[in-house]
Design a protein around this motif. Structure first.
Motif, PDB file in Angstrom:
ATOM      1  N   ILE A  69     -10.841  -1.131  30.850  1.00 33.47           N
ATOM      2  CA  ILE A  69     -10.260  -0.697  29.846  1.00 33.47           C
ATOM      3  C   ILE A  69     -10.747  -1.532  28.577  1.00 33.47           C
ATOM      4  CG2 ILE A  69      -7.844  -0.758  28.367  1.00 33.47           C
ATOM      5  CD1 ILE A  69      -6.681   0.064  31.405  1.00 33.47           C
ATOM      6  N   LEU A  82      -7.658   6.543  29.379  1.00 35.36           N
ATOM      7  CA  LEU A  82      -6.595   7.130  30.485  1.00 35.36           C
ATOM      8  C   LEU A  82      -7.312   8.038  31.481  1.00 35.36           C
ATOM      9  CD1 LEU A  82      -3.472   7.494  31.049  1.00 35.36           C
ATOM     10  CD2 LEU A  82      -3.435   9.227  29.627  1.00 35.36           C
ATOM     11  N   CYS A 103      -2.805   0.388  28.387  1.00 37.62           N
ATOM     12  CA  CYS A 103      -2.928   1.852  27.877  1.00 37.62           C
ATOM     13  C   CYS A 103      -2.143   2.211  26.676  1.00 37.62           C
ATOM     14  CB  CYS A 103      -2.797   2.959  28.993  1.00 37.62           C
ATOM     15  SG  CYS A 103      -4.128   2.638  30.047  1.00 37.62           S
TER      16      CYS A 103
END
Length: 290
Positions: A69, A82, A103
């Motif tokens: 991420i 995502l 996220c």
């Protein structure tokens, strides 16, 4: 002498080695694309799920996704985050708390909190997650960064009341936060409406001044060109007008990518076309030789 395992042998041990490589690539070498590749290889090496005795499976997989991420965000590929993590966890309810937290924070930072609406709600409503100690903090984060900024107060209250993992004290505190946010939102709406009404005439006035400046500039240019037309028949009128127009756009520092600049650009284009027609009308157009 024991033979070493293959470099890409599946399992948590190989995934842990790939995790270490990915972390080094991310932090030390700033090679974000390679870091993502290592994270993907590590998640793939873990297979569909942990086997008996693989207690570190979930932790390694979560850490690989966290590094991935961060690497995607560094490459400005946050839109993929995502969907990228869901290819390894399949449904939002299975996301680790740390991955869900990252996220939410990421999409809030880039001002796209609506991306996490469905995923966050599904995770917080899942029965299996009601027993997790992170439930309360994640619900508070989800409210603060997603639901409340979007003005979804009824949905926020419903979600708080539907979380069985919260005790009565936590529910009351979160419901109070929702009510306070709703009150501030209403106050903001009341005070913003008159300000917006005053801002619109001011904006129109500014646009009018700038538009008048452009028209004046082109009028002066037209006069200058007409005075020189008898001596400079080869003067590239269209190029000069276009250069003047582009120069004006640079001077006023327009950002064509900004939505707020679009009405202004449309006005300038209309004025430019009017001035163009006036300057290059058949009456004043000098003969142009190839």
């Amino acid at each position: 002498m024991r033979a070493e395992p293959p470099a890409w042998a599946p399992g948590p041990a190989q995934a842990a080695a790939l995790l270490e490589e990915a972390a080094d690539l991310l932090v030390l070498h700033r090679d974000f694309a390679a870091a993502v590749e290592r994270c993907e290889a590590g998640c793939d090496s873990l297979g569909a799920g942990p086997g008996p005795g693989h207690e570190s499976f979930a932790e390694v997989k979560c850490s690989l996704c966290v590094v991935g991420i961060q690497a995607l965000a560094e490459m400005n590929r946050w839109r993929e985050v995502l969907s990228w993590v869901l290819q390894y966890y399949h449904v939002p309810e299975h996301l680790p708390p740390k991955v869900l937290e990252l996220c939410i924070l990421l999409y809030s930072k880039v001002r796209e909190p609506q991306v996490m609406l469905e995923a966050g709600s599904s995770w917080l409503r899942a029965q299996a997650n009601q027993r997790l100690p992170e439930l309360g903090s994640l619900l508070e984060l989800y409210l603060a960064e997603v639901l409340l900024p979007l003005g979804l107060f009824e949905g926020a209250e419903e979600l708080v009341r539907g979380c069985a993992g919260l005790d009565s004290e936590q529910q009351l505190a979160l419901l109070g936060t929702v009510r306070e946010s709703r009150r501030r939102w209403a106050q903001r709406e009341e005070t913003r409406s008159p300000a917006e009404e005053q801002q619109e005439p001011a904006t129109e006035t500014l646009l009018g001044v700038l538009s008048q400046k452009l028209l004046t500039m082109l009028t002066l240019l037209r006069r200058a060109l007409r005075s020189m037309s008898n001596h400079f028949y080869l003067l590239p009128y269209k190029k000069m007008l276009l250069a003047t127009f582009l120069l004006y756009l640079v001077v006023v520092r327009l950002d064509p990518a900004s939505p707020t600049s679009l009405p202004f650009i449309y006005k300038l284009v209309q004025l430019f076309r009017q001035a163009w027609a006036a300057v290059l009308s058949p009456v004043h157009r000098p003969p142009i030789r190839d």
